[in-house]
Write a protein that holds these residues in place. Structure first.
Motif, PDB file in Angstrom:
ATOM      1  N   GLN A 134       0.826  -1.207   0.000  1.00 29.58           N
ATOM      2  CA  GLN A 134       0.000   0.000   0.000  1.00 29.58           C
ATOM      3  C   GLN A 134       0.859   1.256   0.000  1.00 29.58           C
ATOM      4  OE1 GLN A 134      -2.504  -0.691   3.419  1.00 29.58           O
ATOM      5  NE2 GLN A 134      -4.026  -1.849   2.242  1.00 29.58           N
ATOM      6  N   LYS A 135       1.931   1.233   0.759  1.00 26.98           N
ATOM      7  CA  LYS A 135       2.846   2.372   0.791  1.00 26.98           C
ATOM      8  C   LYS A 135       3.455   2.619  -0.576  1.00 26.98           C
ATOM      9  CE  LYS A 135       7.032   4.053   3.104  1.00 26.98           C
ATOM     10  NZ  LYS A 135       8.087   3.725   4.117  1.00 26.98           N
ATOM     11  N   ALA A 136       3.892   1.544  -1.240  1.00 26.43           N
ATOM     12  CA  ALA A 136       4.502   1.675  -2.561  1.00 26.43           C
ATOM     13  C   ALA A 136       3.491   2.160  -3.595  1.00 26.43           C
ATOM     14  CB  ALA A 136       5.106   0.340  -2.988  1.00 26.43           C
ATOM     15  N   LEU A 137       2.257   1.643  -3.520  1.00 24.25           N
ATOM     16  CA  LEU A 137       1.214   2.068  -4.466  1.00 24.25           C
ATOM     17  C   LEU A 137       0.870   3.536  -4.274  1.00 24.25           C
ATOM     18  CD1 LEU A 137      -1.063  -1.097  -4.222  1.00 24.25           C
ATOM     19  CD2 LEU A 137       0.039  -0.284  -6.317  1.00 24.25           C
ATOM     20  N   GLN A 138       0.726   3.959  -3.037  1.00 25.42           N
ATOM     21  CA  GLN A 138       0.379   5.354  -2.758  1.00 25.42           C
ATOM     22  C   GLN A 138       1.494   6.316  -3.154  1.00 25.42           C
ATOM     23  OE1 GLN A 138      -0.643   5.290   1.397  1.00 25.42           O
ATOM     24  NE2 GLN A 138      -2.545   4.146   1.064  1.00 25.42           N
ATOM     25  N   ALA A 139       2.742   5.839  -3.077  1.00 23.07           N
ATOM     26  CA  ALA A 139       3.879   6.688  -3.434  1.00 23.07           C
ATOM     27  C   ALA A 139       4.152   6.699  -4.933  1.00 23.07           C
ATOM     28  CB  ALA A 139       5.123   6.218  -2.684  1.00 23.07           C
ATOM     29  N   GLY A 140       3.363   5.950  -5.699  1.00 29.12           N
ATOM     30  CA  GLY A 140       3.562   5.891  -7.140  1.00 29.12           C
ATOM     31  C   GLY A 140       4.801   5.126  -7.548  1.00 29.12           C
ATOM     32  N   GLU A 141       5.235   4.184  -6.694  1.00 31.40           N
ATOM     33  CA  GLU A 141       6.466   3.438  -6.959  1.00 31.40           C
ATOM     34  C   GLU A 141       6.230   2.138  -7.723  1.00 31.40           C
ATOM     35  OE1 GLU A 141       8.687   4.985  -2.853  1.00 31.40           O
ATOM     36  OE2 GLU A 141       8.028   2.892  -3.043  1.00 31.40           O
ATOM     37  N   VAL A 142       4.958   1.827  -8.004  1.00 35.87           N
ATOM     38  CA  VAL A 142       4.632   0.600  -8.725  1.00 35.87           C
ATOM     39  C   VAL A 142       4.201   0.962 -10.142  1.00 35.87           C
ATOM     40  CG1 VAL A 142       3.240  -1.507  -8.736  1.00 35.87           C
ATOM     41  CG2 VAL A 142       3.851  -0.427  -6.558  1.00 35.87           C
ATOM     42  N   PRO A 143       4.863   0.430 -11.160  1.00 40.32           N
ATOM     43  CA  PRO A 143       4.475   0.740 -12.540  1.00 40.32           C
ATOM     44  C   PRO A 143       3.017   0.387 -12.792  1.00 40.32           C
ATOM     45  CG  PRO A 143       6.581  -0.406 -12.483  1.00 40.32           C
ATOM     46  CD  PRO A 143       6.029  -0.473 -11.097  1.00 40.32           C
ATOM     47  N   PRO A 144       2.304   1.162 -13.611  1.00 39.60           N
ATOM     48  CA  PRO A 144       0.873   0.907 -13.867  1.00 39.60           C
ATOM     49  C   PRO A 144       0.591  -0.527 -14.292  1.00 39.60           C
ATOM     50  CG  PRO A 144       1.507   3.030 -14.773  1.00 39.60           C
ATOM     51  CD  PRO A 144       2.772   2.375 -14.300  1.00 39.60           C
ATOM     52  N   GLY A 145       1.447  -1.105 -15.131  1.00 45.68           N
ATOM     53  CA  GLY A 145       1.207  -2.455 -15.615  1.00 45.68           C
ATOM     54  C   GLY A 145       1.370  -3.527 -14.554  1.00 45.68           C
ATOM     55  N   LEU A 146       1.922  -3.179 -13.403  1.00 45.84           N
ATOM     56  CA  LEU A 146       2.162  -4.150 -12.336  1.00 45.84           C
ATOM     57  C   LEU A 146       1.200  -3.980 -11.162  1.00 45.84           C
ATOM     58  CD1 LEU A 146       4.210  -6.460 -11.701  1.00 45.84           C
ATOM     59  CD2 LEU A 146       5.608  -4.741 -10.524  1.00 45.84           C
ATOM     60  N   GLN A 147       0.474  -2.884 -11.131  1.00 47.58           N
ATOM     61  CA  GLN A 147      -0.333  -2.550  -9.955  1.00 47.58           C
ATOM     62  C   GLN A 147      -1.401  -3.596  -9.648  1.00 47.58           C
ATOM     63  OE1 GLN A 147      -1.828   1.442 -10.447  1.00 47.58           O
ATOM     64  NE2 GLN A 147       0.235   2.346 -10.438  1.00 47.58           N
ATOM     65  N   GLU A 148      -2.107  -4.069 -10.659  1.00 45.23           N
ATOM     66  CA  GLU A 148      -3.164  -5.043 -10.411  1.00 45.23           C
ATOM     67  C   GLU A 148      -2.596  -6.365  -9.907  1.00 45.23           C
ATOM     68  OE1 GLU A 148      -6.856  -5.964  -9.648  1.00 45.23           O
ATOM     69  OE2 GLU A 148      -6.303  -4.042 -10.571  1.00 45.23           O
ATOM     70  N   ASP A 149      -1.443  -6.762 -10.430  1.00 44.94           N
ATOM     71  CA  ASP A 149      -0.815  -7.995  -9.962  1.00 44.94           C
ATOM     72  C   ASP A 149      -0.372  -7.870  -8.508  1.00 44.94           C
ATOM     73  OD1 ASP A 149      -1.017  -9.460 -12.413  1.00 44.94           O
ATOM     74  OD2 ASP A 149       0.610  -8.236 -13.215  1.00 44.94           O
ATOM     75  N   VAL A 150       0.123  -6.703  -8.129  1.00 45.77           N
ATOM     76  CA  VAL A 150       0.511  -6.481  -6.735  1.00 45.77           C
ATOM     77  C   VAL A 150      -0.718  -6.551  -5.835  1.00 45.77           C
ATOM     78  CG1 VAL A 150       1.429  -4.785  -5.102  1.00 45.77           C
ATOM     79  CG2 VAL A 150       2.573  -5.139  -7.301  1.00 45.77           C
ATOM     80  N   ARG A 151      -1.810  -5.948  -6.257  1.00 42.16           N
ATOM     81  CA  ARG A 151      -3.045  -5.970  -5.453  1.00 42.16           C
ATOM     82  C   ARG A 151      -3.573  -7.397  -5.278  1.00 42.16           C
ATOM     83  NH1 ARG A 151      -4.275  -1.195  -8.698  1.00 42.16           N
ATOM     84  NH2 ARG A 151      -4.074   0.679  -7.376  1.00 42.16           N
ATOM     85  N   GLU A 152      -3.510  -8.192  -6.338  1.00 42.21           N
ATOM     86  CA  GLU A 152      -3.989  -9.568  -6.228  1.00 42.21           C
ATOM     87  C   GLU A 152      -3.084 -10.399  -5.325  1.00 42.21           C
ATOM     88  OE1 GLU A 152      -6.918 -10.918  -7.390  1.00 42.21           O
ATOM     89  OE2 GLU A 152      -7.290  -8.785  -7.700  1.00 42.21           O
ATOM     90  N   HIS A 153      -1.785 -10.111  -5.368  1.00 42.58           N
ATOM     91  CA  HIS A 153      -0.874 -10.820  -4.463  1.00 42.58           C
ATOM     92  C   HIS A 153      -1.176 -10.449  -3.015  1.00 42.58           C
ATOM     93  CE1 HIS A 153       2.631 -12.849  -2.977  1.00 42.58           C
ATOM     94  NE2 HIS A 153       3.157 -11.726  -2.505  1.00 42.58           N
ATOM     95  N   VAL A 154      -1.443  -9.181  -2.769  1.00 41.86           N
ATOM     96  CA  VAL A 154      -1.825  -8.746  -1.425  1.00 41.86           C
ATOM     97  C   VAL A 154      -3.084  -9.488  -0.976  1.00 41.86           C
ATOM     98  CG1 VAL A 154      -2.807  -6.811  -0.122  1.00 41.86           C
ATOM     99  CG2 VAL A 154      -0.731  -6.477  -1.478  1.00 41.86           C
ATOM    100  N   ALA A 155      -4.065  -9.593  -1.859  1.00 40.78           N
ATOM    101  CA  ALA A 155      -5.311 -10.286  -1.524  1.00 40.78           C
ATOM    102  C   ALA A 155      -5.051 -11.751  -1.172  1.00 40.78           C
ATOM    103  CB  ALA A 155      -6.302 -10.181  -2.677  1.00 40.78           C
ATOM    104  N   SER A 156      -4.178 -12.396  -1.915  1.00 38.58           N
ATOM    105  CA  SER A 156      -3.881 -13.810  -1.625  1.00 38.58           C
ATOM    106  C   SER A 156      -3.241 -13.953  -0.260  1.00 38.58           C
ATOM    107  CB  SER A 156      -2.979 -14.402  -2.716  1.00 38.58           C
ATOM    108  OG  SER A 156      -1.649 -13.908  -2.633  1.00 38.58           O
TER     109      SER A 156
END
Length: 330
Positions: A239-261
């Motif tokens: 969440q910190k990385a996403l809010q800081a804009g440190e995650v490339p747009p093409g990777l954001q959904e994959d990061v969110r799904e990994h968090v959910a898992s």
């Protein structure tokens, strides 16, 4: 293969083994390190306040640096070992696991071929109750004998077994310093958090060869402890990385799904520990596009009284999540 010592005289690999009340298993772990085809290693065992005499077993080995500290948890023990390491590549091994003889050779080879990677991992065998198997890694990782940079670490880690494990991973020391090591505020999920933080900034290299052996049947394993867990540490890191804009747009959904898992797995652990309230709290904060069936399935179980759950629960509490992983990797 003997390994190549750098010009500073540092070993090719530093091996860090955290030790806490693993006397029955520590000799096996250390012996597997000295059986490696890579010989140029230093072995650092950090005794985290053991009370079962495990440190005395370690003292029986030559060429092992034993560091003792008061009990502060596995992350603090690993971080202490990292601080003492002289090698640029630091490999991790839990005191109740072991390595196949070519494990370090595979990791060193990955390091030489992919110096841009932030972490290196091998596949691993899971041993339990007289059986052994390689967990399903999913089709995101090409089939054996492939090795190389993972196309997408977070998608691979969500769709199958984690590509990096606490007994199968090695990380360059400068990357560990950059990341601040393992998070010390949690007893569960601290390794997954570090792998995720590294994967947010670096490619991850993986090989099927030189496997680690994960002894799930070993005594006193954290994974077998049925006690409540909090929100997985990587949730806050992501969440910190996403809010800081440190995650490339093409990777954001994959990061969110990994968090959910990770959240769903934590909820399962709380159900097993008899804390459906904690499971429910985690699942309510879980946002997922692909794992929604698993989320609602375990949310349903979180409303079943703990006593009834122990009687009525599915034969395998991870059935729904594993079924989703099977579909995702097909």
């Amino acid at each position: 293969m003997t390994g190549v010592r750098d010009r500073s005289g540092a070993p090719a690999v530093s091996v860090v083994i955290p030790l806490y009340n693993k006397r029955p298993h520590i000799a096996r772990a250390v012996t597997s390190v000295f059986a490696q085809t890579v010989r140029d290693v230093e072995v650092i065992v950090v005794d985290d306040g053991s009370t079962d005499g495990g440190a005395e077993v370690v003292r029986g080995f030559d060429r092992v640096r034993l560091i003792r500290q008061e009990n502060r948890g596995v992350s603090a023990a690993r971080n202490r070992g990292i601080a003492a390491a002289r090698g640029e590549l630091v490999a991790f091994l839990d005191a109740d696991d072991e390595w196949m003889p070519g494990h370090l050779e595979a990791l060193v080879r990955l390091r030489e071929r992919y110096p841009c990677a932030g972490a290196y991992g091998t596949a691993y065998l899971v041993k339990k109750e007289g059986t052994s198997r390689i967990p399903p890694f999913g089709s995101v990782i090409p089939r054996e004998p492939w090795e190389g940079l993972l196309p997408n670490y977070f998608r691979a880690a969500t769709a199958g077994a984690l590509p990096l494990s606490s007994s199968g991973a090695a990380v360059p020391r400068h990357v560990l310093c950059e990341m601040g090591g393992f998070a010390t505020g949690a007893w569960y999920g601290e390794d997954t958090d570090l792998w995720g933080r590294i994967a947010l900034k670096y490619p991850i290299a993986f090989t099927w060869s030189g496997m680690a052996v994960y002894h799930k049947e070993a005594s006193n394993r954290a994974c077998n402890t049925k006690k409540p867990v909090g929100e997985p540490p990587f949730v806050a890191s992501a969440q910190k990385a996403l809010q800081a804009g440190e995650v490339p747009p093409g990777l954001q959904e994959d990061v969110r799904e990994h968090v959910a898992s990770r959240q769903i797995i934590a909820a399962c652990r709380n159900l097993e520990a008899g804390r459906p309230d904690l499971a429910r709290a985690i699942l309510r904060g879980c946002r997922t596009r692909d794992l929604w069936k698993s989320r609602y399935w375990f949310l349903f179980w979180s409303y079943v009284p703990a006593g009834a759950y122990r009687v009525l629960r599915p034969r395998r509490v991870f059935t729904a999540l594993n079924a989703w992983k099977g579909r995702a990797s097909s």
